[in-house]
Design a protein around this motif. Structure first.
Motif, PDB file in Angstrom:
ATOM      1  N   LYS A  96      71.397  45.810  68.584  1.00  0.00           N
ATOM      2  CA  LYS A  96      71.012  44.789  69.562  1.00  0.00           C
ATOM      3  C   LYS A  96      70.462  45.441  70.827  1.00  0.00           C
ATOM      4  O   LYS A  96      69.465  44.978  71.401  1.00  0.00           O
ATOM      5  CB  LYS A  96      72.210  43.903  69.901  1.00  0.00           C
ATOM      6  CG  LYS A  96      71.893  42.820  70.914  1.00  0.00           C
ATOM      7  CD  LYS A  96      73.111  41.942  71.201  1.00  0.00           C
ATOM      8  CE  LYS A  96      72.774  40.890  72.246  1.00  0.00           C
ATOM      9  NZ  LYS A  96      73.952  40.035  72.565  1.00  0.00           N
ATOM     10  N   ASP A 100      66.978  44.444  72.516  1.00  0.00           N
ATOM     11  CA  ASP A 100      67.125  43.537  73.650  1.00  0.00           C
ATOM     12  C   ASP A 100      67.566  44.343  74.860  1.00  0.00           C
ATOM     13  O   ASP A 100      68.737  44.711  74.987  1.00  0.00           O
ATOM     14  CB  ASP A 100      68.161  42.447  73.321  1.00  0.00           C
ATOM     15  CG  ASP A 100      68.380  41.482  74.482  1.00  0.00           C
ATOM     16  OD1 ASP A 100      67.624  41.563  75.471  1.00  0.00           O
ATOM     17  OD2 ASP A 100      69.317  40.667  74.400  1.00  0.00           O
ATOM     18  N   PHE A 101      66.625  44.615  75.757  1.00  0.00           N
ATOM     19  CA  PHE A 101      66.940  45.482  76.893  1.00  0.00           C
ATOM     20  C   PHE A 101      67.959  44.865  77.836  1.00  0.00           C
ATOM     21  O   PHE A 101      68.621  45.585  78.590  1.00  0.00           O
ATOM     22  CB  PHE A 101      65.669  45.840  77.665  1.00  0.00           C
ATOM     23  CG  PHE A 101      65.928  46.829  78.773  1.00  0.00           C
ATOM     24  CD1 PHE A 101      66.255  48.147  78.479  1.00  0.00           C
ATOM     25  CD2 PHE A 101      65.868  46.431  80.100  1.00  0.00           C
ATOM     26  CE1 PHE A 101      66.516  49.048  79.496  1.00  0.00           C
ATOM     27  CE2 PHE A 101      66.122  47.337  81.119  1.00  0.00           C
ATOM     28  CZ  PHE A 101      66.445  48.654  80.815  1.00  0.00           C
ATOM     29  N   LYS A 102      68.117  43.560  77.802  1.00  0.00           N
ATOM     30  CA  LYS A 102      69.108  42.941  78.697  1.00  0.00           C
ATOM     31  C   LYS A 102      70.500  43.487  78.429  1.00  0.00           C
ATOM     32  O   LYS A 102      71.269  43.740  79.354  1.00  0.00           O
ATOM     33  CB  LYS A 102      69.085  41.418  78.527  1.00  0.00           C
ATOM     34  CG  LYS A 102      67.854  40.751  79.110  1.00  0.00           C
ATOM     35  CD  LYS A 102      67.926  39.235  78.982  1.00  0.00           C
ATOM     36  CE  LYS A 102      66.697  38.582  79.594  1.00  0.00           C
ATOM     37  NZ  LYS A 102      66.744  37.099  79.455  1.00  0.00           N
ATOM     38  N   GLY A 103      70.834  43.654  77.146  1.00  0.00           N
ATOM     39  CA  GLY A 103      72.133  44.216  76.804  1.00  0.00           C
ATOM     40  C   GLY A 103      72.255  45.657  77.250  1.00  0.00           C
ATOM     41  O   GLY A 103      73.290  46.086  77.777  1.00  0.00           O
ATOM     42  N   THR A 104      71.186  46.421  77.035  1.00  0.00           N
ATOM     43  CA  THR A 104      71.166  47.813  77.472  1.00  0.00           C
ATOM     44  C   THR A 104      71.326  47.898  78.983  1.00  0.00           C
ATOM     45  O   THR A 104      72.097  48.713  79.504  1.00  0.00           O
ATOM     46  CB  THR A 104      69.845  48.481  77.054  1.00  0.00           C
ATOM     47  OG1 THR A 104      69.765  48.496  75.632  1.00  0.00           O
ATOM     48  CG2 THR A 104      69.748  49.907  77.582  1.00  0.00           C
ATOM     49  N   GLN A 105      70.597  47.071  79.694  1.00  0.00           N
ATOM     50  CA  GLN A 105      70.663  47.075  81.156  1.00  0.00           C
ATOM     51  C   GLN A 105      72.060  46.740  81.652  1.00  0.00           C
ATOM     52  O   GLN A 105      72.567  47.365  82.597  1.00  0.00           O
ATOM     53  CB  GLN A 105      69.651  46.079  81.719  1.00  0.00           C
ATOM     54  CG  GLN A 105      69.569  46.079  83.239  1.00  0.00           C
ATOM     55  CD  GLN A 105      68.511  45.118  83.731  1.00  0.00           C
ATOM     56  OE1 GLN A 105      68.342  44.036  83.206  1.00  0.00           O
ATOM     57  NE2 GLN A 105      67.780  45.525  84.750  1.00  0.00           N
ATOM     58  N   GLN A 106      72.710  45.758  80.994  1.00  0.00           N
ATOM     59  CA  GLN A 106      74.061  45.391  81.393  1.00  0.00           C
ATOM     60  C   GLN A 106      75.034  46.553  81.193  1.00  0.00           C
ATOM     61  O   GLN A 106      75.895  46.812  82.036  1.00  0.00           O
ATOM     62  CB  GLN A 106      74.527  44.170  80.590  1.00  0.00           C
ATOM     63  CG  GLN A 106      75.892  43.622  81.006  1.00  0.00           C
ATOM     64  CD  GLN A 106      75.842  42.792  82.270  1.00  0.00           C
ATOM     65  OE1 GLN A 106      74.801  42.703  82.928  1.00  0.00           O
ATOM     66  NE2 GLN A 106      76.962  42.196  82.612  1.00  0.00           N
ATOM     67  N   GLN A 109      74.420  49.059  83.946  1.00  0.00           N
ATOM     68  CA  GLN A 109      74.884  48.597  85.253  1.00  0.00           C
ATOM     69  C   GLN A 109      76.402  48.606  85.372  1.00  0.00           C
ATOM     70  O   GLN A 109      76.947  49.000  86.403  1.00  0.00           O
ATOM     71  CB  GLN A 109      74.330  47.201  85.532  1.00  0.00           C
ATOM     72  CG  GLN A 109      72.827  47.181  85.765  1.00  0.00           C
ATOM     73  CD  GLN A 109      72.296  45.788  86.032  1.00  0.00           C
ATOM     74  OE1 GLN A 109      72.836  44.800  85.558  1.00  0.00           O
ATOM     75  NE2 GLN A 109      71.223  45.711  86.792  1.00  0.00           N
TER      76      GLN A 109
END
Length: 244
Positions: A96, A100-106, A109
């Motif tokens: 995932k 999906d970079f949103k998961g990576t970014q989370q 962070q």
């Protein structure tokens, strides 16, 4: 009988299963606890359900990824800590994360950027003369890059390297820094994953290693995980590539 040490521990990301056990164990050692999390109600329920001394626990709102709030959060602490524990963590499946970079970014962070943001503030407060220890929860996933979890592992690798440098930075002030390099734990973050049952540790077991951290920088709970950690460190790249 527990003695009042007069010391305070700040637990950041205090709603994790391991962090909750740290709350209980630090209280047993006579600490006052500042438990910081986005989920205040869950922490309040934990304190109530476990009949903990609410007069020794202060529950605070803390958002690891709201970087702009970190200085104000620290400035408004009712007392500055003797020990700070960064226990916040976030995990998404590697497949995932790749799509999906949103998961990576989370993950970046929470696991790294948020840690660096708040721990820099804590570490650089020279007015807090009684700061004696900073502890970060890292992972065996960050020891070597493996194709099954290298995105998550990269955030933990970065965190471990940050803690290693922070340890050197704070050595002259005699402030200890520890990295808990942890394997599988029976926690909600691992629910649904296919894990080797014989390698799964209980949250209270891991918490004991945090609360009783000594002088070593790297702390690997459980002898089986110590063996795995050592093997991962020395394994040739050609063999690491064959691991899942």
């Amino acid at each position: 009988m527990n003695q009042n040490t007069g010391k305070t521990v700040l637990i950041l990301g205090a709603n994790s299963d391991v962090a909750k056990q740290c709350i209980r164990q630090y209280l047993e050692k006579g600490f006052s606890v500042l438990a910081a999390s986005r989920d205040i109600s869950s922490l309040e329920k934990f304190v109530e359900d476990n009949k903990l001394d609410s007069s020794k626990v202060r529950i605070l709102y803390f958002d690891a990824v709201d970087f702009n709030s970190h200085q104000t959060f620290y400035d408004q602490l009712p007392v500055k800590p003797h020990i700070a524990v960064y226990a916040a963590g976030f995990l998404v499946d590697n497949e995932k994360a790749l799509r999906d970079f949103k998961g990576t970014q989370q993950m970046m962070q929470v696991n790294y950027m948020g840690a660096v943001s708040i721990l820099n503030i804590i570490a650089m407060d020279h007015n807090n003369a009684h700061l004696e220890r900073i502890i970060g929860l890292s992972s065996l996933s960050g020891v070597r890059g493996r194709k099954s979890n290298f995105v998550y592992g990269s955030t933990k690798a970065a965190f471990t390297q940050y803690l290693a440098g922070l340890r050197q930075e704070l050595a002259s002030r005699k402030i200890a820094v520890n990295a808990l390099v942890i394997g599988y734990i029976r926690t909600k973050i691992n629910e649904g994953l296919q894990l080797n049952e014989s390698l799964i540790m209980e949250p209270d077991y891991v918490a004991r290693h945090i609360v009783n951290a000594g002088n070593s920088f790297t702390i690997v709970p459980n002898f089986k995980w110590k063996i795995i950690y050592t093997i991962l460190k020395i394994l040739p790249e050609s063999l690491v590539a064959k691991l899942p």
